[in-house]
Motif scaffolding. Structure first.
Motif, PDB file in Angstrom:
ATOM      1  N   ILE A 138      23.247  22.080  31.567  1.00  0.00           N
ATOM      2  CA  ILE A 138      24.677  21.740  31.545  1.00  0.00           C
ATOM      3  C   ILE A 138      25.557  22.980  31.555  1.00  0.00           C
ATOM      4  O   ILE A 138      26.541  23.046  32.295  1.00  0.00           O
ATOM      5  CB  ILE A 138      25.003  20.849  30.329  1.00  0.00           C
ATOM      6  N   ASP A 139      25.219  23.977  30.738  1.00  0.00           N
ATOM      7  CA  ASP A 139      26.041  25.192  30.725  1.00  0.00           C
ATOM      8  C   ASP A 139      26.080  25.872  32.096  1.00  0.00           C
ATOM      9  O   ASP A 139      27.172  26.226  32.573  1.00  0.00           O
ATOM     10  CB  ASP A 139      25.532  26.160  29.648  1.00  0.00           C
ATOM     11  N   PRO A 140      24.940  26.067  32.781  1.00  0.00           N
ATOM     12  CA  PRO A 140      25.017  26.639  34.139  1.00  0.00           C
ATOM     13  C   PRO A 140      25.778  25.744  35.111  1.00  0.00           C
ATOM     14  O   PRO A 140      26.478  26.245  35.993  1.00  0.00           O
ATOM     15  CB  PRO A 140      23.545  26.770  34.544  1.00  0.00           C
ATOM     16  N   LEU A 141      25.641  24.414  34.961  1.00  0.00           N
ATOM     17  CA  LEU A 141      26.381  23.479  35.814  1.00  0.00           C
ATOM     18  C   LEU A 141      27.869  23.750  35.728  1.00  0.00           C
ATOM     19  O   LEU A 141      28.575  23.809  36.751  1.00  0.00           O
ATOM     20  CB  LEU A 141      26.067  22.048  35.389  1.00  0.00           C
ATOM     21  N   ILE A 142      28.369  23.915  34.519  1.00  0.00           N
ATOM     22  CA  ILE A 142      29.799  24.126  34.310  1.00  0.00           C
ATOM     23  C   ILE A 142      30.216  25.535  34.711  1.00  0.00           C
ATOM     24  O   ILE A 142      31.228  25.738  35.391  1.00  0.00           O
ATOM     25  CB  ILE A 142      30.160  23.852  32.835  1.00  0.00           C
ATOM     26  N   GLU A 143      29.411  26.532  34.317  1.00  0.00           N
ATOM     27  CA  GLU A 143      29.797  27.929  34.548  1.00  0.00           C
ATOM     28  C   GLU A 143      29.782  28.302  36.030  1.00  0.00           C
ATOM     29  O   GLU A 143      30.605  29.107  36.474  1.00  0.00           O
ATOM     30  CB  GLU A 143      28.852  28.847  33.760  1.00  0.00           C
ATOM     31  N   GLU A 144      28.856  27.743  36.799  1.00  0.00           N
ATOM     32  CA  GLU A 144      28.702  28.148  38.195  1.00  0.00           C
ATOM     33  C   GLU A 144      29.564  27.336  39.162  1.00  0.00           C
ATOM     34  O   GLU A 144      29.661  27.680  40.341  1.00  0.00           O
ATOM     35  CB  GLU A 144      27.229  28.045  38.612  1.00  0.00           C
ATOM     36  N   SER A 145      30.136  26.227  38.695  1.00  0.00           N
ATOM     37  CA  SER A 145      30.958  25.383  39.572  1.00  0.00           C
ATOM     38  C   SER A 145      32.426  25.525  39.169  1.00  0.00           C
ATOM     39  O   SER A 145      32.823  25.036  38.100  1.00  0.00           O
ATOM     40  CB  SER A 145      30.518  23.919  39.470  1.00  0.00           C
ATOM     41  N   PRO A 146      33.252  26.193  39.980  1.00  0.00           N
ATOM     42  CA  PRO A 146      34.652  26.438  39.610  1.00  0.00           C
ATOM     43  C   PRO A 146      35.421  25.176  39.254  1.00  0.00           C
ATOM     44  O   PRO A 146      36.256  25.190  38.346  1.00  0.00           O
ATOM     45  CB  PRO A 146      35.232  27.110  40.867  1.00  0.00           C
ATOM     46  N   SER A 147      35.159  24.083  39.951  1.00  0.00           N
ATOM     47  CA  SER A 147      35.904  22.857  39.670  1.00  0.00           C
ATOM     48  C   SER A 147      35.625  22.326  38.273  1.00  0.00           C
ATOM     49  O   SER A 147      36.453  21.606  37.691  1.00  0.00           O
ATOM     50  CB  SER A 147      35.549  21.784  40.711  1.00  0.00           C
ATOM     51  N   LEU A 148      34.467  22.652  37.713  1.00  0.00           N
ATOM     52  CA  LEU A 148      34.135  22.191  36.362  1.00  0.00           C
ATOM     53  C   LEU A 148      34.599  23.185  35.309  1.00  0.00           C
ATOM     54  O   LEU A 148      34.948  22.784  34.191  1.00  0.00           O
ATOM     55  CB  LEU A 148      32.619  21.968  36.239  1.00  0.00           C
ATOM     56  N   ARG A 149      34.601  24.472  35.636  1.00  0.00           N
ATOM     57  CA  ARG A 149      35.106  25.473  34.686  1.00  0.00           C
ATOM     58  C   ARG A 149      36.547  25.191  34.318  1.00  0.00           C
ATOM     59  O   ARG A 149      36.992  25.485  33.207  1.00  0.00           O
ATOM     60  CB  ARG A 149      34.993  26.878  35.285  1.00  0.00           C
ATOM     61  N   GLU A 150      37.315  24.614  35.254  1.00  0.00           N
ATOM     62  CA  GLU A 150      38.706  24.294  34.971  1.00  0.00           C
ATOM     63  C   GLU A 150      38.851  23.141  34.000  1.00  0.00           C
ATOM     64  O   GLU A 150      39.892  22.980  33.362  1.00  0.00           O
ATOM     65  CB  GLU A 150      39.426  23.945  36.276  1.00  0.00           C
ATOM     66  N   LYS A 151      37.819  22.313  33.901  1.00  0.00           N
ATOM     67  CA  LYS A 151      37.897  21.104  33.074  1.00  0.00           C
ATOM     68  C   LYS A 151      37.362  21.308  31.656  1.00  0.00           C
ATOM     69  O   LYS A 151      37.811  20.652  30.717  1.00  0.00           O
ATOM     70  CB  LYS A 151      37.108  19.969  33.738  1.00  0.00           C
ATOM     71  N   VAL A 152      36.364  22.181  31.506  1.00  0.00           N
ATOM     72  CA  VAL A 152      35.713  22.374  30.203  1.00  0.00           C
ATOM     73  C   VAL A 152      36.015  23.781  29.716  1.00  0.00           C
ATOM     74  O   VAL A 152      35.691  24.765  30.397  1.00  0.00           O
ATOM     75  CB  VAL A 152      34.191  22.159  30.302  1.00  0.00           C
ATOM     76  N   ALA A 153      36.636  23.876  28.564  1.00  0.00           N
ATOM     77  CA  ALA A 153      36.999  25.184  28.021  1.00  0.00           C
ATOM     78  C   ALA A 153      35.745  25.966  27.649  1.00  0.00           C
ATOM     79  O   ALA A 153      34.718  25.381  27.289  1.00  0.00           O
ATOM     80  CB  ALA A 153      37.894  25.010  26.796  1.00  0.00           C
ATOM     81  N   PRO A 154      35.785  27.292  27.712  1.00  0.00           N
ATOM     82  CA  PRO A 154      34.625  28.102  27.320  1.00  0.00           C
ATOM     83  C   PRO A 154      34.248  27.841  25.866  1.00  0.00           C
ATOM     84  O   PRO A 154      35.112  27.607  25.017  1.00  0.00           O
ATOM     85  CB  PRO A 154      35.108  29.546  27.522  1.00  0.00           C
ATOM     86  N   ALA A 155      32.980  27.907  25.581  1.00  0.00           N
ATOM     87  CA  ALA A 155      32.511  27.611  24.225  1.00  0.00           C
ATOM     88  C   ALA A 155      33.042  28.617  23.213  1.00  0.00           C
ATOM     89  O   ALA A 155      33.183  28.300  22.036  1.00  0.00           O
ATOM     90  CB  ALA A 155      30.980  27.592  24.206  1.00  0.00           C
ATOM     91  N   ARG A 156      33.332  29.814  23.670  1.00  0.00           N
ATOM     92  CA  ARG A 156      33.774  30.849  22.726  1.00  0.00           C
ATOM     93  C   ARG A 156      35.232  30.679  22.300  1.00  0.00           C
ATOM     94  O   ARG A 156      35.680  31.314  21.357  1.00  0.00           O
ATOM     95  CB  ARG A 156      33.586  32.240  23.337  1.00  0.00           C
ATOM     96  N   SER A 157      36.021  29.847  23.038  1.00  0.00           N
ATOM     97  CA  SER A 157      37.412  29.692  22.652  1.00  0.00           C
ATOM     98  C   SER A 157      37.551  28.811  21.420  1.00  0.00           C
ATOM     99  O   SER A 157      36.747  27.943  21.163  1.00  0.00           O
ATOM    100  CB  SER A 157      38.268  29.124  23.769  1.00  0.00           C
ATOM    101  N   ARG A 158      38.608  29.075  20.703  1.00  0.00           N
ATOM    102  CA  ARG A 158      38.833  28.359  19.453  1.00  0.00           C
ATOM    103  C   ARG A 158      39.213  26.912  19.746  1.00  0.00           C
ATOM    104  O   ARG A 158      40.022  26.640  20.622  1.00  0.00           O
ATOM    105  CB  ARG A 158      39.975  29.048  18.688  1.00  0.00           C
ATOM    106  N   ASP A 159      38.622  25.988  19.013  1.00  0.00           N
ATOM    107  CA  ASP A 159      38.908  24.567  19.170  1.00  0.00           C
ATOM    108  C   ASP A 159      38.740  24.121  20.632  1.00  0.00           C
ATOM    109  O   ASP A 159      39.526  23.337  21.161  1.00  0.00           O
ATOM    110  CB  ASP A 159      40.335  24.229  18.700  1.00  0.00           C
ATOM    111  N   SER A 160      37.725  24.652  21.300  1.00  0.00           N
ATOM    112  CA  SER A 160      37.539  24.350  22.722  1.00  0.00           C
ATOM    113  C   SER A 160      36.960  22.961  22.945  1.00  0.00           C
ATOM    114  O   SER A 160      37.092  22.398  24.033  1.00  0.00           O
ATOM    115  CB  SER A 160      36.596  25.384  23.340  1.00  0.00           C
ATOM    116  N   GLY A 161      36.313  22.388  21.947  1.00  0.00           N
ATOM    117  CA  GLY A 161      35.630  21.118  22.140  1.00  0.00           C
ATOM    118  C   GLY A 161      34.346  21.276  22.918  1.00  0.00           C
ATOM    119  O   GLY A 161      33.744  20.291  23.348  1.00  0.00           O
ATOM    120  N   ASN A 162      33.905  22.514  23.101  1.00  0.00           N
ATOM    121  CA  ASN A 162      32.682  22.807  23.851  1.00  0.00           C
ATOM    122  C   ASN A 162      31.634  23.353  22.891  1.00  0.00           C
ATOM    123  O   ASN A 162      31.689  24.505  22.479  1.00  0.00           O
ATOM    124  CB  ASN A 162      32.983  23.826  24.960  1.00  0.00           C
ATOM    125  N   THR A 163      30.682  22.499  22.519  1.00  0.00           N
ATOM    126  CA  THR A 163      29.565  22.908  21.672  1.00  0.00           C
ATOM    127  C   THR A 163      28.274  22.618  22.416  1.00  0.00           C
ATOM    128  O   THR A 163      28.283  22.117  23.543  1.00  0.00           O
ATOM    129  CB  THR A 163      29.586  22.162  20.331  1.00  0.00           C
TER     130      THR A 163
END
Length: 671
Positions: A138-163
């Motif tokens: 899942i992480d590579p799916l999101i990180e490598e596809s620009p259209s998905l990076r825009e939808k899911v905040a990076p895990a390192r951001s505060r309160d990103s909702g990405n765990t």
């Protein structure tokens, strides 16, 4: 409402690719999600989305770069059936390996995040595997596809909702969990449900019921808008979840044309032919013109292939796909490799089962017929019972608790799980008598002479807790958890992990709850019974020098065991029974009343598994061989440590003092 971005988005109406950049309060976010939920599902299919947006990462794929459905044409119809506008609600995929099934599931997840947001649950066999799936897929799916990076905040951001186990995106959330977690399976209502490798799921999630049923109950809120995807390599016939789901569907198979005559056919393993011992000559033979088809024709065949239903579905909203690894694209799994693997697995039923499951994508039919007891009786060997032959390297015991006695079998284990019966003991007296447990405690200190001159003690003792569990737990606590293993039998087969635990269970002694309870191991006894029967069917070597030529798992019996003991060893058979819902399942049933010997064998085998015998590296076996290779002549107990500092399961049980006094056991089975 604050923020011009929100106002412009609201006035223009949401589109599938919009992103909301302005920060909103909770009410605005809720309104945004509600409005997006009213938006009609897009016309774009999952396969078209993957071709347009999916980028494969080197972290999770062997061919990095843009996704091309044309590389695996058989996946297009399957993925498109997962699109919201397709009428099917349940999509079943029973398959072999090296076919791209996991990536299809990832494409669906990416499509949901980008174009059809909603609550989604992805279930792996365990929570640990769910974490691994998240990190590796899942992480590579999101990180490598620009259209998905825009939808899911990076895990390192505060309160990103990405765990690791939760990915939030506008209008939805992806939750990942394990089939062993009842809490995870009933945590929320979901529209989309991805059940991966369902045949590896445990029979029950935390004793709360079938994990597939628990997960599917989460989709009821969405009624006709739900979508469920079940994918798995099958396992055992009659027990396989994916086989049951596939048989309830329209049972689609992929038909490809012959490059010579054009006849369409569903490829079967029987049509793959090669010269014995020369897998490089493998070619597929057309069922119509009987001409061999070379591997390089496969690309064209897949491009022109089509899915065809072969049955009337029990559930009209369920469609099913079956595919073997014979269809694997050129460069992935070749026909030559398939032929080579088939030749290599002929000496082992376990390897053959793996081939049937993972390459052909078919279920393995367990041979549940009991071995002939008379043949086993006649092949008994000449060594004195109560002694350990040269190949035995450590001992385990299995204890079966009855109302008036406890029966114990002691087994020696060697390389390849070759085993020898060392002793069978009967302790008179029920579990309610203190003297019974005292005698069993004495057994833990017993030693048996090895052919080398050293003496071996019991490294682990597995004891059934099904009868008078409180008494078993109380005795086990007094002895310590290292050597004594209370066991609870579980229904069903589990080849990947036939033993789970230990878990702390509630226990009482004199009506008082004991802190943390007892440590209990759960054992899939059906798995070890099938394995025992398979080992019993192994043929003894016929040469004059049988040393080191017995097959792996061979079971040796001493001359002193009588016919009754042997009959109890094969006292059950595996039969297919119908459930109340009309499904078939496998069940072990008694052929005769007495079966304690078989149960004791299963518990001793589970103890060997817990000790680690199935997973030891070569150095561990060499260490055990070194420990029994000499006789120190010392009456002091010796304990050795492995190179890694891990204590050997036989430490403290090898060169022990001779037996003291008269033994307090008897057995009518041995003379």
């Amino acid at each position: 409402m604050p923020g011009s971005t929100w106002a412009s988005w609201r006035n223009s109406g949401p589109s599938s690719g919009d992103r909301i950049d302005a920060p909103f309060d909770g009410a605005e976010d809720l309104l945004q999600a509600w409005t997006a939920g009213l938006t009609p599902d897009p016309d774009l299919t999952v396969s078209a989305w993957a071709d347009r947006h999916r980028i494969l990462s080197l972290r999770g794929a062997n061919e990095a770069g843009p996704w091309r459905t044309s590389r695996t044409p058989y996946l297009q119809e399957l993925m498109d059936a997962l699109s919201p506008r397709h009428p099917a609600q349940r999509v079943v995929f029973m398959k072999g390996s090296q076919l791209g099934a996991s990536e299809s599931g990832c494409n669906w997840i990416g499509y949901v995040i980008h174009h059809a947001p909603g609550p989604m649950l992805a279930v792996q066999p365990s929570v640990e595997l769910a974490k691994r799936f998240s990190q590796q897929r899942i992480d590579p799916l999101i990180e490598e596809s620009p259209s998905l990076r825009e939808k899911v905040a990076p895990a390192r951001s505060r309160d990103s909702g990405n765990t690791v186990l939760s990915k939030e995106f506008p209008g939805g959330i992806l939750v990942l969990t394990g089939a062993n977690s009842a809490v995870g399976l009933r945590s929320m209502p979901v529209r989309y449900l991805f059940l991966d490798e369902v045949d590896a799921y445990p029979p029950s999630a935390d004793d709360e019921g079938d994990p597939v049923a628990l997960a599917e109950a989460r989709t009821r809120t969405f009624s006709w808008r739900r979508k469920v995807f079940l994918a798995s390599t099958p396992t055992i016939k009659g027990l396989s979840r994916i086989e049951r789901e596939y048989e309830a569907s329209d049972q689609r198979r992929f038909f490809v044309p012959c490059p010579h005559c054009g006849e369409s056919q569903s490829m079967t393993f029987e049509r793959l032919r090669w010269q014995k011992g020369q897998p490089e000559t493998a070619a597929y033979v057309c069922e119509a013109c009987e001409r061999p088809i070379a591997e390089h024709h496969k690309t064209m065949m897949l491009e022109k292939g089509e899915w065809r239903p072969t049955a009337v579905p029990v559930d009209p909203l369920s469609i099913g796909f079956h595919l073997s690894s014979l269809y694997s694209p050129v460069g992935w799994l070749s026909w030559e490799r398939v032929a080579r693997e088939w030749e290599l697995c002929q000496s082992s039923d376990e390897a053959k089962r793996s081939f049937i499951n993972t390459v052909l994508g078919e279920t393995w039919a367990e041979t549940g017929e009991a071995p002939d007891w008379l043949r086993l009786y006649e092949r008994r060997e000449d060594w004195r019972i109560g002694t350990v032959p040269p190949g035995g390297l450590f001992l385990t015991a299995g204890a079966d608790v009855q109302k008036d006695r406890i029966e114990v079998s002691v087994w020696a284990w060697g390389r390849g799980l070759e085993s020898w019966l060392i002793d069978h003991l009967v302790i008179d007296g029920g579990p309610g008598e203190a003297a019974t447990w005292t005698r069993l405690s004495v057994l833990l200190g017993e030693t048996w002479p090895h052919a080398s001159g050293v003496r071996l003690g019991v490294a682990r003792l597995g004891i059934d807790s099904g009868y008078e569990a409180p008494a078993v737990y109380a005795w086990a606590r007094r002895q310590g958890w290292g050597q004594v293993l209370p066991i609870k039998g579980a229904e069903g087969f589990n080849r990947s992990a036939p033993v789970s635990g230990p878990t702390h269970v509630d226990a009482t002694e004199g009506g008082v709850r004991i802190r943390r309870g007892a440590r209990l191991w759960t054992v899939a006894v059906a798995t070890f019974k099938s394995e025992t029967y398979r080992f019993l069917r192994s043929a003894a070597p016929t040469g004059d020098d049988p040393i080191d030529r017995y097959p792996a798992g061979f079971i040796h019996l001493p001359r002193q065991v009588d016919a009754e003991w042997v009959k109890q060893l094969v006292a059950e058979q595996l039969v297919t029974v119908k459930t109340k819902r009309g499904f078939s399942r496998l069940e072990w049933q008694k052929l005769r009343e007495r079966n304690e010997v078989l149960d004791c064998r299963v518990y001793a085998r589970a103890a060997a598994w817990i000790a680690g015998a199935d997973r030891w590296p070569e150095r561990k076996w060499r260490e055990l061989e070194a420990q029994v290779a000499f006789d120190t002549g010392d009456e002091e107990t010796t304990a050795t440590e492995s190179n890694a500092g891990e204590k050997s399961p036989t430490a403290g049980k090898l060169a022990a003092a001779p037996r003291r006094g008269r033994r307090v056991f008897h057995s009518s089975y041995v003379s």
